[in-house]
Design a protein around this motif. Structure first.
Motif, PDB file in Angstrom:
ATOM      1  N   ASP A   1     -11.874  -3.009   7.882  1.00 28.27           N
ATOM      2  CA  ASP A   1     -11.910  -1.657   8.439  1.00 28.27           C
ATOM      3  C   ASP A   1     -13.256  -0.983   8.192  1.00 28.27           C
ATOM      4  O   ASP A   1     -13.829  -0.347   9.088  1.00 28.27           O
ATOM      5  CB  ASP A   1     -10.802  -0.807   7.820  1.00 28.27           C
TER       6      ASP A   1
ATOM      7  N   ALA B   1     -13.666   1.861  -5.709  1.00 24.34           N
ATOM      8  CA  ALA B   1     -12.209   1.790  -5.722  1.00 24.34           C
ATOM      9  C   ALA B   1     -11.654   1.857  -7.136  1.00 24.34           C
ATOM     10  O   ALA B   1     -10.704   2.587  -7.418  1.00 24.34           O
ATOM     11  CB  ALA B   1     -11.749   0.502  -5.033  1.00 24.34           C
TER      12      ALA B   1
ATOM     13  N   ARG C   1      -2.996  -3.935  -5.081  1.00 22.33           N
ATOM     14  CA  ARG C   1      -3.663  -4.565  -3.940  1.00 22.33           C
ATOM     15  C   ARG C   1      -5.087  -4.982  -4.277  1.00 22.33           C
ATOM     16  O   ARG C   1      -5.650  -5.860  -3.632  1.00 22.33           O
ATOM     17  CB  ARG C   1      -3.712  -3.595  -2.756  1.00 22.33           C
ATOM     18  N   TRP C   2      -5.681  -4.368  -5.276  1.00 21.10           N
ATOM     19  CA  TRP C   2      -7.088  -4.585  -5.597  1.00 21.10           C
ATOM     20  C   TRP C   2      -7.287  -5.499  -6.813  1.00 21.10           C
ATOM     21  O   TRP C   2      -8.389  -5.626  -7.326  1.00 21.10           O
ATOM     22  CB  TRP C   2      -7.765  -3.234  -5.877  1.00 21.10           C
TER      23      TRP C   2
ATOM     24  N   ASP D   1      -4.993   4.389  -4.673  1.00 21.44           N
ATOM     25  CA  ASP D   1      -5.176   3.129  -3.958  1.00 21.44           C
ATOM     26  C   ASP D   1      -6.614   2.982  -3.478  1.00 21.44           C
ATOM     27  O   ASP D   1      -7.382   2.202  -4.023  1.00 21.44           O
ATOM     28  CB  ASP D   1      -4.200   3.066  -2.775  1.00 21.44           C
ATOM     29  N   SER D   2      -6.996   3.759  -2.477  1.00 18.47           N
ATOM     30  CA  SER D   2      -8.300   3.591  -1.840  1.00 18.47           C
ATOM     31  C   SER D   2      -9.280   4.665  -2.294  1.00 18.47           C
ATOM     32  O   SER D   2      -8.893   5.825  -2.484  1.00 18.47           O
ATOM     33  CB  SER D   2      -8.134   3.674  -0.319  1.00 18.47           C
TER      34      SER D   2
ATOM     35  N   ASP E   1      -8.949  -3.953   4.045  1.00 15.81           N
ATOM     36  CA  ASP E   1      -9.758  -2.760   3.799  1.00 15.81           C
ATOM     37  C   ASP E   1     -11.215  -3.009   4.147  1.00 15.81           C
ATOM     38  O   ASP E   1     -11.882  -2.167   4.765  1.00 15.81           O
ATOM     39  CB  ASP E   1      -9.636  -2.338   2.338  1.00 15.81           C
TER      40      ASP E   1
ATOM     41  N   ALA F   1       0.840  -1.194   0.000  1.00 11.26           N
ATOM     42  CA  ALA F   1       0.000   0.000   0.000  1.00 11.26           C
ATOM     43  C   ALA F   1       0.878   1.247   0.000  1.00 11.26           C
ATOM     44  O   ALA F   1       1.921   1.270   0.645  1.00 11.26           O
ATOM     45  CB  ALA F   1      -0.898  -0.007   1.230  1.00 11.26           C
TER      46      ALA F   1
END
Length: 387
Positions: free
Chosen positions: A56, A271, A44-45, A278-279, A53, A39
């Motif tokens: 959270d 996303a 990551r996705w 990233d997020s 994620d 990250a």
């Protein structure tokens, strides 16, 4: 307003909110993804929403998110319902205090909702700048979305929805009006302009629907890249659309039964489609995304909303012409970007064209300041062209 329009208020019961929190607490989650980039980074996705994620967001949703605040915001704007062709249509309606205000209908798409517009409606209706245009703002929930009723039969595609919007605006006393949309809202706005030019003064859209089969010959390198990016999206990253266009009922069971499943299905799009490294929470707050997801959850519209793909996927009339003035904005990280020469093949009076440096598929949430300014200036250009 017509007597067929009624004030509307919805309140989730405490039991419904307790049930949501209980389901979140009891969620069965899979193991972590096997593709784990560092990250921040889009790698990551690559397999979808990363486990860390999601954990959270689920924790925040269960312990801190305030749905009552969103309900109050909808009430402050003004909520209404009316029945068109036997279907109850929910909409937000904020009349401007300005005598020179112009009626404007805002249409959302999927996986959006009227939650996309709640932070900008007041600015559009009553701008601080007296020289800025003002609007009587109407923001309906699409059939099967939010507090609109769920169609019990087939047929509620983009053509029928556009006709319903004309009926809705007429009941509010708006015989002529402006229209804006993105995603499915952009397709519906295009149909509105093409089918009902006697009612539509002009449009602003973040989606330009070019006719099919156009050649890339003559396009600039940048325009060719846009066309290739859109083609790549539909070929390699649109499995969600194929699923909802062919088997909406099947995915609907998971979306209506599991809040975590619904969250992951929608969060994945926030996303991938936002202009972030990233997020999605780099540009859109967790509360705003959860406003949208919770609206889907409490209204149990995961399946019914998905059916718009079954009704309308790639269904816009290839020969539809838009002759009213149009302002079009292509945001850089949107999933479909139409080159201007292609757009001109359908929109025959483009009075303003913009390709900003930032923003994605949800610009009213990602770059609200720019979005409001662009919408105002685009609609002002549309009105000037129509005089």
């Amino acid at each position: 307003m017509s007597s067929e329009v009624h004030a509307f208020t919805a309140r989730a019961s405490d039991a419904e909110l307790d049930d949501l929190r209980a389901r979140l607490a009891a969620a069965r989650l899979p193991e972590a993804e096997t593709v784990r980039g560092a990250a921040p980074g889009p790698a990551r996705w690559k397999q979808g929403v990363p486990l860390a994620d999601l954990v959270d967001v689920v924790h925040y949703w269960r312990t801190a998110y305030d749905w009552r605040s969103f309900e109050a915001r909808l009430d402050r704007i003004g909520q209404f319902r009316t029945t068109v062709d036997g279907l109850g249509i929910h909409f937000l309606h904020r009349r401007s205090a300005r005598a020179d205000a112009t009626p404007l209908i805002l249409t959302h798409g999927w996986p959006g909702s009227v939650a996309e517009f709640v932070d900008i409606i007041d600015e559009l209706a009553d701008p601080d700048d007296p020289d800025a245009p003002a609007f009587h703002v109407v923001a309906p929930s699409l059939p099967g979305f939010g507090h609109s009723e769920k169609p019990a039969t087939t047929g509620w595609g983009i053509e029928k929805i556009a006709a319903a919007w004309v009926e809705l605006m007429g009941r509010l006393g708006y015989r002529t009006f402006l229209a804006h949309g993105g995603d499915w809202g952009g397709a519906i706005t295009t149909v509105l302009a093409g089918r009902f030019p006697q009612h539509v003064l002009g449009i602003h859209s973040t989606l330009a629907e070019a006719p099919p089969g156009l050649s890339t010959d003559g396009l600039t390198a940048a325009e060719r890249q846009w066309a290739e990016g859109t083609r790549d999206f539909w070929q390699n990253r649109a499995a969600y659309a194929k699923q909802q266009a062919t088997r909406p009922q099947t995915i609907g069971y998971a979306l209506v039964d599991s809040p975590v499943g619904l969250l992951a299905w929608i969060l994945d799009k926030f996303a991938e489609w936002t202009d972030t490294a990233d997020s999605p929470f780099e540009t859109v707050s967790m509360d705003r995304i959860l406003d949208d997801v919770t609206l889907y959850w409490l209204t149990r519209t995961g399946a019914s909303a998905a059916r718009i793909y079954y009704e309308s996927h790639r269904s816009i009339d290839p020969g539809l012409r838009v002759d009213v003035p149009a302002a079009l904005t292509m945001y850089p990280r949107d999933i479909e970007k139409c080159p201007l020469p292609w757009a001109r093949e359908r929109y025959h009076q483009i009075v303003r064209w913009r390709a900003p440096a930032a923003g994605g598929h949800f610009p009213s949430l990602e770059v609200p300041g720019y979005f409001v300014t662009d919408l105002r200036e685009g609609l002002a250009a549309v009105l000037a062209a129509g005089r």
